[in-house]
Scaffold this motif. Structure first.
Motif, PDB file in Angstrom:
ATOM      1  N   ALA A  34      26.347 -15.554  19.408  1.00 25.59           N
ATOM      2  CA  ALA A  34      27.093 -14.469  20.038  1.00 25.59           C
ATOM      3  C   ALA A  34      27.181 -13.291  19.073  1.00 25.59           C
ATOM      4  N   GLY A  35      27.036 -12.083  19.604  1.00 28.12           N
ATOM      5  CA  GLY A  35      27.058 -10.876  18.783  1.00 28.12           C
ATOM      6  C   GLY A  35      25.696 -10.376  18.375  1.00 28.12           C
ATOM      7  N   THR A  36      24.632 -11.132  18.705  1.00 29.30           N
ATOM      8  CA  THR A  36      23.273 -10.695  18.373  1.00 29.30           C
ATOM      9  C   THR A  36      22.884  -9.504  19.238  1.00 29.30           C
ATOM     10  N   LEU A  37      22.264  -8.514  18.617  1.00 30.28           N
ATOM     11  CA  LEU A  37      21.774  -7.349  19.365  1.00 30.28           C
ATOM     12  C   LEU A  37      20.369  -7.631  19.871  1.00 30.28           C
ATOM     13  N   VAL A  38      20.146  -7.330  21.153  1.00 28.38           N
ATOM     14  CA  VAL A  38      18.862  -7.615  21.790  1.00 28.38           C
ATOM     15  C   VAL A  38      18.452  -6.438  22.654  1.00 28.38           C
ATOM     16  N   ALA A 103      31.576  -1.915  24.936  1.00 32.76           N
ATOM     17  CA  ALA A 103      30.759  -2.504  23.875  1.00 32.76           C
ATOM     18  C   ALA A 103      29.659  -1.558  23.428  1.00 32.76           C
ATOM     19  N   LEU A 104      28.951  -0.951  24.370  1.00 25.99           N
ATOM     20  CA  LEU A 104      27.830  -0.085  24.001  1.00 25.99           C
ATOM     21  C   LEU A 104      28.305   1.280  23.531  1.00 25.99           C
ATOM     22  N   MET A 105      29.445   1.739  24.064  1.00 26.59           N
ATOM     23  CA  MET A 105      30.022   2.998  23.582  1.00 26.59           C
ATOM     24  C   MET A 105      30.409   2.873  22.113  1.00 26.59           C
ATOM     25  N   ALA A 106      30.801   1.668  21.695  1.00 26.73           N
ATOM     26  CA  ALA A 106      31.247   1.456  20.323  1.00 26.73           C
ATOM     27  C   ALA A 106      30.105   1.428  19.318  1.00 26.73           C
ATOM     28  N   LEU A 107      28.874   1.377  19.803  1.00 27.28           N
ATOM     29  CA  LEU A 107      27.718   1.340  18.904  1.00 27.28           C
ATOM     30  C   LEU A 107      27.134   2.741  18.744  1.00 27.28           C
ATOM     31  N   PRO A 108      26.502   3.032  17.607  1.00 25.67           N
ATOM     32  CA  PRO A 108      25.933   4.366  17.386  1.00 25.67           C
ATOM     33  C   PRO A 108      24.867   4.695  18.425  1.00 25.67           C
ATOM     34  N   PRO A 109      24.805   5.943  18.905  1.00 24.47           N
ATOM     35  CA  PRO A 109      23.780   6.325  19.883  1.00 24.47           C
ATOM     36  C   PRO A 109      22.363   6.013  19.414  1.00 24.47           C
ATOM     37  N   SER A 110      22.079   6.228  18.132  1.00 22.48           N
ATOM     38  CA  SER A 110      20.731   5.959  17.620  1.00 22.48           C
ATOM     39  C   SER A 110      20.374   4.484  17.740  1.00 22.48           C
ATOM     40  N   LEU A 111      21.361   3.620  17.527  1.00 21.02           N
ATOM     41  CA  LEU A 111      21.105   2.185  17.599  1.00 21.02           C
ATOM     42  C   LEU A 111      20.757   1.763  19.016  1.00 21.02           C
ATOM     43  N   ARG A 112      21.378   2.415  19.996  1.00 21.18           N
ATOM     44  CA  ARG A 112      21.111   2.062  21.397  1.00 21.18           C
ATOM     45  C   ARG A 112      19.664   2.337  21.774  1.00 21.18           C
ATOM     46  N   GLY A 113      19.037   3.297  21.112  1.00 20.92           N
ATOM     47  CA  GLY A 113      17.678   3.671  21.485  1.00 20.92           C
ATOM     48  C   GLY A 113      16.594   3.081  20.609  1.00 20.92           C
ATOM     49  N   GLY A 234      31.197  14.593  14.833  1.00 18.00           N
ATOM     50  CA  GLY A 234      30.584  15.787  14.279  1.00 18.00           C
ATOM     51  C   GLY A 234      29.364  15.495  13.436  1.00 18.00           C
ATOM     52  N   MET A 235      29.066  14.230  13.196  1.00 14.89           N
ATOM     53  CA  MET A 235      27.902  13.852  12.405  1.00 14.89           C
ATOM     54  C   MET A 235      26.663  13.782  13.283  1.00 14.89           C
ATOM     55  N   THR A 236      25.499  13.907  12.676  1.00 12.23           N
ATOM     56  CA  THR A 236      24.252  13.732  13.422  1.00 12.23           C
ATOM     57  C   THR A 236      24.087  12.253  13.757  1.00 12.23           C
ATOM     58  N   HIS A 237      23.220  11.960  14.722  1.00 13.76           N
ATOM     59  CA  HIS A 237      22.997  10.569  15.102  1.00 13.76           C
ATOM     60  C   HIS A 237      22.498   9.716  13.934  1.00 13.76           C
ATOM     61  N   PRO A 238      21.535  10.194  13.136  1.00 15.72           N
ATOM     62  CA  PRO A 238      21.113   9.390  11.976  1.00 15.72           C
ATOM     63  C   PRO A 238      22.248   9.155  10.976  1.00 15.72           C
ATOM     64  N   GLN A 239      23.095  10.161  10.764  1.00 22.71           N
ATOM     65  CA  GLN A 239      24.222   9.999   9.848  1.00 22.71           C
ATOM     66  C   GLN A 239      25.193   8.942  10.364  1.00 22.71           C
ATOM     67  N   ARG A 240      25.492   8.999  11.653  1.00 29.84           N
ATOM     68  CA  ARG A 240      26.401   8.013  12.225  1.00 29.84           C
ATOM     69  C   ARG A 240      25.816   6.605  12.124  1.00 29.84           C
ATOM     70  N   LEU A 241      24.521   6.490  12.371  1.00 30.65           N
ATOM     71  CA  LEU A 241      23.883   5.182  12.264  1.00 30.65           C
ATOM     72  C   LEU A 241      23.962   4.667  10.834  1.00 30.65           C
ATOM     73  N   GLY A 242      23.700   5.538   9.863  1.00 29.89           N
ATOM     74  CA  GLY A 242      23.769   5.122   8.464  1.00 29.89           C
ATOM     75  C   GLY A 242      25.161   4.648   8.080  1.00 29.89           C
ATOM     76  N   SER A 243      26.196   5.387   8.515  1.00 30.50           N
ATOM     77  CA  SER A 243      27.565   4.990   8.200  1.00 30.50           C
ATOM     78  C   SER A 243      27.923   3.676   8.886  1.00 30.50           C
ATOM     79  N   TRP A 244      27.495   3.526  10.138  1.00 31.11           N
ATOM     80  CA  TRP A 244      27.812   2.298  10.875  1.00 31.11           C
ATOM     81  C   TRP A 244      27.148   1.086  10.222  1.00 31.11           C
ATOM     82  N   LEU A 245      25.887   1.236   9.840  1.00 27.60           N
ATOM     83  CA  LEU A 245      25.183   0.131   9.192  1.00 27.60           C
ATOM     84  C   LEU A 245      25.837  -0.227   7.855  1.00 27.60           C
TER      85      LEU A 245
END
Length: 707
Positions: A34-38, A103-113, A234-245
């Motif tokens: 459970a919790g695996t991204l697919v 659940a998907l709103m809580a993930l970075p936009p870049s990760l969704r794509g 206010g961050m770019t999508h790559p920045q948000r992804l980096g912070s989230w990771l």
């Protein structure tokens, strides 16, 4: 030889009112935690999904051979932990939203794509060179940090936070040093365990740079620069992804962010700090209308983490919860400012005694002039941007109404435009009245643009100690649109290049202006008699926070022989709100407001939700709401006997972008009964929508902040 297929429950993002189940069943060749991204097929698209705990849903049984298969597993990324999934599940249930939407709103936009291959490449990138030193730095002697001399109040509060489990409500006056208490609590949490993480929330993006600077100055020498990340829109999508990771993998020890950061994946969460916890910005106003402040309370309790809610003007709900008779929060008080700094003196100006049509009372203008001539700074607050709220023709009565909204378009003189602040429609200013041709169409009312222009004119002959003319600047949503504009303007204020700053509420809270000694609120009266029962609370908080920008540096005040002042121009100086404001007596104000709310059975003595309908006509919107009530009563939904449903009414701004809006208030003295009712009501609302063709959308807003 056939391959055995394992059915798995996967959460995907589906339209809010699609009626699609919370989880969908897919197959894979092997079990997945459970919790695996697919990546999974959904219709004709391939989307991101999260494997969910099948025990949390009544998943329909189906033959594995008839189910669609998971396309790819995002390898190299640890599954989202149980705590994160519990938070998402609670938020979806409490705020009456689809599980996949939250659940998907809580993930970075870049990760969704990202595909599995793209994520693998992203994870293979070499980390910043600073990351290599984080673990080594974490083992450094904490004594290397600069020793900070705490006030007696700070020492007492810090000791109590260390000794108790909380949650804590830190009630500290503006300038009392709450941020230092946060820093001490964060240092203790990180030092307690080499993997602990901390989440610090602020209400607005513009408050993150100065807070991040203080946290980096304190903790980067110990843990490295990469251990501190920000997370906001206010961050770019790559920045948000980096912070989230960084947060998800644990390399980020401190996450600073706005309300969206409450959903950050923090596997080792030990402390949550919510600064300015009273601020309405913590409540999301679009889509899933969650409260980050309330979710922080739930998440801290669920994770066993400490929680600090800080404010000079706590929300009345939090204040009530910290009363000794309730004691859900442990109240910590810091009533004094740091050093010899004193709180600003309130100067009330009765506008009924001033010259007719005066924008600034002569006494206030004289006070501003005196401060500027001494080299001090002033802040003038008006919570309305633009030049004037409306253009008006006195010959025929024409107004600059918005053709798409039941509101007027605001006159912006800078670019000679009329703009609707609701739908965004903009056009040039007509040369003459569109109805009668009268060339004399005039602005009515005032905004920050006009205030800046008039102040610049009134102070044109004022000379500063540097032998230059006084400079008047403006900070609001219009002047800070460009990237980096706000930081550049704030830097000018801090450097002393600005003598008088005109602004909206965005500059009235959280900022540490060292040279401002006078704050003036020009037109605050509209909130005194608002139909919204929260309006006085918000006004008191705004004025207290704005006044708190004055006189924060005791050394600067002493060097100039000055004392901080808060001027308020009002037509109602006898109002009880100003009596409490004069004494900086938030407890007295809170006691009066809570007594009124208790008598009227309003929050926190009751719990509320709104059902809102947007439709092509007002009749269609209200018909849907009325039909929803009748369906609930016909079905005798659980909790109905304990829930009062008010009649449908139009919103204050009834039409926006040619869509009519209506709402209905639900109220109950029992939160559990209200939640049971709303949950049981959802299927009926979905069914009713099919019978109302003019309906555009509907939504449920739990614990609304504006009615």
């Amino acid at each position: 030889m056939s391959t055995f297929l394992v059915p798995l429950q996967v959460v995907v993002q589906t339209p809010a009112h699609s009626g699609v189940a919370a989880t969908l069943t897919y197959t894979h060749t092997e079990p997945l935690p459970a919790g695996t991204l697919v990546r999974v097929p959904l219709g004709t698209r391939e989307v991101l999904g999260v494997v969910w705990d099948p025990r949390s849903e009544d998943a329909p049984q189906a033959e594995p051979s008839r189910l669609r298969a998971i396309t790819a597993v995002l390898q190299g990324l640890a599954p989202l932990d149980d705590g994160w999934r519990r938070l998402v599940g609670f938020a979806a249930g409490y705020y009456q939203r689809n599980l996949g939407e939250i659940a998907l709103m809580a993930l970075p936009p870049s990760l969704r794509g990202l595909s599995a291959e793209q994520l693998a490449r992203r994870l293979r990138r070499k980390p910043d060179a600073r990351v290599a030193g984080i673990r080594a730095c974490a083992q450094a002697d904490e004594g290397n940090l600069v020793s900070i001399a705490l006030s007696a109040e700070q020492e007492s509060v810090t000791a109590e936070i260390d000794a108790q489990t909380g949650p804590f409500l830190l009630f500290g006056s503006t300038g009392s040093g709450k941020t230092e208490v946060y820093l001490q609590a964060v240092a203790a949490a990180l030092a307690a365990d080499g993997e602990n993480q901390v989440l610090v929330l602020v209400p607005e993006i513009n408050l993150t740079p100065q807070l991040e600077a203080r946290f980096r100055a304190r903790f980067a020498p110990l843990y490295g620069q990469a251990a501190i990340v920000s997370l906001h829109s206010g961050m770019t999508h790559p920045q948000r992804l980096g912070s989230w990771l960084a947060a998800h993998t644990g390399s980020a020890r401190i996450v600073l962010g706005t309300r969206m950061a409450i959903f950050a994946s923090l596997p080792r969460l030990a402390l949550i700090v919510v600064d300015e916890e009273h601020d309405a910005s913590y409540k999301q106003q679009e889509g899933a209308r969650y409260s980050a402040r309330d979710l922080a309370v739930w998440r801290a309790r669920d994770a066993g983490a400490k929680l600090i809610l800080g404010s000079a003007t706590p929300s009345l709900e939090s204040w009530h919860a910290s009363e000794p008779a309730i004691a859900r929060y442990r109240r910590l008080c810091m009533p004094s400012r740091i050093g010899a700094a004193c709180l600003p003196r309130l100067r009330l100006v009765d506008m009924g005694q001033q010259p007719r049509k005066a924008v600034f009372a002569p006494a206030l203008l004289a006070a501003i002039t005196e401060r500027v001539e001494r080299g001090e700074q002033c802040l003038v607050l008006l919570n309305r941007r633009g030049y004037a709220p409306v253009l008006h023709c006195h010959a025929c009565g024409w107004k600059s109404d918005c053709p798409q909204c039941s509101a007027t378009r605001v006159f912006h003189k800078t670019d000679r435009s009329l703009r609707c602040h609701h739908c965004g429609l903009a056009s040039g200013v007509p040369r003459a009245c569109p109805d009668c041709g009268n060339p004399d169409i005039l602005p009515v009312g005032r905004g920050t643009e006009q205030l800046q222009e008039q102040l610049a004119q009134l102070l044109r002959n004022v000379i500063t100690p540097e032998r230059r003319a006084a400079r008047v600047a403006r900070i609001d949503a219009d002047t800070t649109r460009a990237r980096g504009a706000l930081q550049a303007q704030l830097a000018q204020v801090h450097a002393g290049d600005i003598d008088v700053l005109v602004g909206t509420q965005m500059v009235a809270k959280g900022h540490d202006f060292r040279r401002i000694t006078l704050v003036a609120a020009v037109q605050p009266d509209s909130a005194l008699f608002s139909s919204d029962f929260r309006a006085p609370e918000r006004l008191f908080a705004l004025l207290m926070q704005a006044g708190g920008r004055a006189g924060r540096d005791a050394g600067y005040m002493a060097a100039h022989g000055s004392a901080p002042e808060l001027w308020v121009q009002t037509w109602h100086p006898e109002h009880p709100l100003f009596a409490a404001l004069r004494e900086h007596d938030y407890p007295a104000f809170a006691a009066r407001q809570l007594a009124e709310r208790e008598a009227a059975a309003m929050p926190p003595w009751s719990h509320q939700a709104l059902l809102r309908a947007d439709a092509r006509t007002q009749e269609a919107a209200q018909a849907f709401l009325q039909a929803a009530v009748e369906a609930a009563r016909a079905a005798q939904l659980p909790g109905l006997a304990q829930v009062f449903l008010y009649p449908p009414v139009p919103l204050a701004v009834q039409r926006v972008a040619n869509v009519e809006r209506a709402q209905m208030l639900l109220e109950s003295g029992n939160r559990r009964a209200l939640q049971h009712f709303l949950t049981a009501w959802q299927p009926l609302l979905h069914a009713e929508r099919a019978h109302h063709k003019g309906l555009v959308r509907w939504l449920v807003d739990v614990d609304p902040q504006a009615i």
